[in-house]
Design an enzyme around this catalytic site. Structure first.
Site, short mmCIF file in Angstrom:
data_model
loop_
_atom_site.label_atom_id
_atom_site.label_comp_id
_atom_site.label_asym_id
_atom_site.label_seq_id
_atom_site.Cartn_x
_atom_site.Cartn_y
_atom_site.Cartn_z
CE LYS A 3 75.90 35.15 34.48
NZ LYS A 3 76.08 36.59 34.33
CD GLN A 44 77.83 38.99 32.21
OE1 GLN A 44 76.94 38.15 32.22
NE2 GLN A 44 78.67 39.12 33.23
CG ASP A 97 71.51 39.96 37.40
OD1 ASP A 97 71.66 38.86 37.97
OD2 ASP A 97 72.17 40.30 36.40
#
Ligand code: NAP
Length: 282
Positions: free
Chosen positions: A49, A93, A116
């Site tokens: 990422k 994460q 997200d």
């Protein structure tokens, strides 16, 4: 003839466009990643990422906390990032260590920085049929891939295998919004094979190698394999690709299908939040 749904190629096209859009701004979108512990797969995902973010001209950094970090410490870090006007997107994460209340941590993220779409605010809006600030990246990437290949969802029978909060559940909601008829299967589902045989489209996110075999699939099925199973012969999905693919009209490879689309959507969400915050704060 079977057409490969080439996520790698589409993701490159999307990220090229993001790079061009980003270059139009004097300041840059900034993504903050928080992780806890040393999960090897997570470390690889974070590295990928960050690499992509830097290629696109974004700024990004990682706050790596130890496995025994307290929930309060984790929350404190998020509150600081929420307050920082230079940070546009916050990603926690997953997975987090077992002693941490995952949803409490996710819900601490300011919804307008929730890249997200996992906060209760954004997920709740999605469930109610309203636009969230950001759609979850993997489901968004799957829908984008299907759209790119002009695969119509309206009125289609779609079986989604896996009901996690990051893939199956939000994906099932997004498919319904496209007027698909959705079956959400999981480990307690009886007769998975029958559901699959009754489907125009199968999207598998179980994480079980060879779960979908040739006898699960009727001719001309569209098959999206989300899973990433690390095996002795490399990365594999849920689908027995060699035997299943000849029966499909379209199928994703693993790797090179959904994975690159997920990262591309993360970058797209970061840029969208950056633009949105400009319009809200300036
Ligand atoms: P997860 O949280 O472990 O969820 C797995 C889901 O699959 C659960 O709902 C589980 O049912 C269901 N399941 C397990 N075995 C099954 C079986 N035999 N038959 C039917 N359903 C079964 O996993 P996840 O985080 O959603 O990830 C799923 C897979 O996608 C993993 O391989 C992961 O690595 C991959 N993934 C890929 C991407 C990408 O970008 N390509 C992104 C995210 C995840 P229960 O709910 O009953 O336990």
């Amino acid at each position: 003839m079977t057409i490969i749904l080439n996520g790698k190629e589409l993701a490159l096209k999307i990220t090229d466009d993001i790079k061009i859009s980003t270059a139009e701004y004097s300041d840059k979108p900034k993504l903050a990643v928080i992780s806890a512990g040393e999960n090897p797969a997570s470390l690889i995902y974070i590295k990928n990422k960050q690499k992509k973010a830097s290629e696109l001209g974004f700024e990004s950094f990682v706050i790596n906390l130890p496995n025994n970090v307290s929930e309060d410490n984790l929350l404190e870090n998020i509150f600081i990032l929420n307050e920082d006007k230079n940070i546009n997107a916050i990603l926690v994460q997953l997975p987090l260590p077992e002693h941490i209340n995952k949803q409490r941590v996710l819900d601490a993220i300011e919804p307008v920085k929730d890249v997200d779409g996992f906060t209760s605010f954004n997920f709740g809006r999605l469930a109610l049929g309203y636009k969230p600030y950001a759609y979850p990246c993997t489901p968004k990437g799957i829908l984008r891939l299907l759209t790119e290949y002009n695969i119509n969802l309206e009125g289609k029978n779609v079986t989604v295998i896996g009901r996690s909060n990051i893939v199956g559940k939000p994906l099932s909601l997004m498919l319904q919004m496209k007027n698909a008829t959705v079956t959400l299967a999981h480990s307690k589902t009886q007769n998975l094979k029958e559901h699959c045989l009754n489907s125009d489209i199968i999207i598998s996110a179980a994480g079980v190698e060879n779960l979908i075999r040739a006898d699960f699939v009727r001719d001309n099925t569209v098959l999206v394999d989300v899973a990433i199973n690390r095996t002795s012969s490399g990365l594999k999905g849920d689908v027995d690709f060699i035997n299943v693919s000849p029966k499909c009209s379209y199928i994703t490879p693993v790797p090179g299908g959904v994975g690159p689309m997920t990262i591309a959507m993360l970058m797209e969400n970061t840029l969208e939040l950056f633009k949105l915050q400009k319009s809200l704060f300036l």
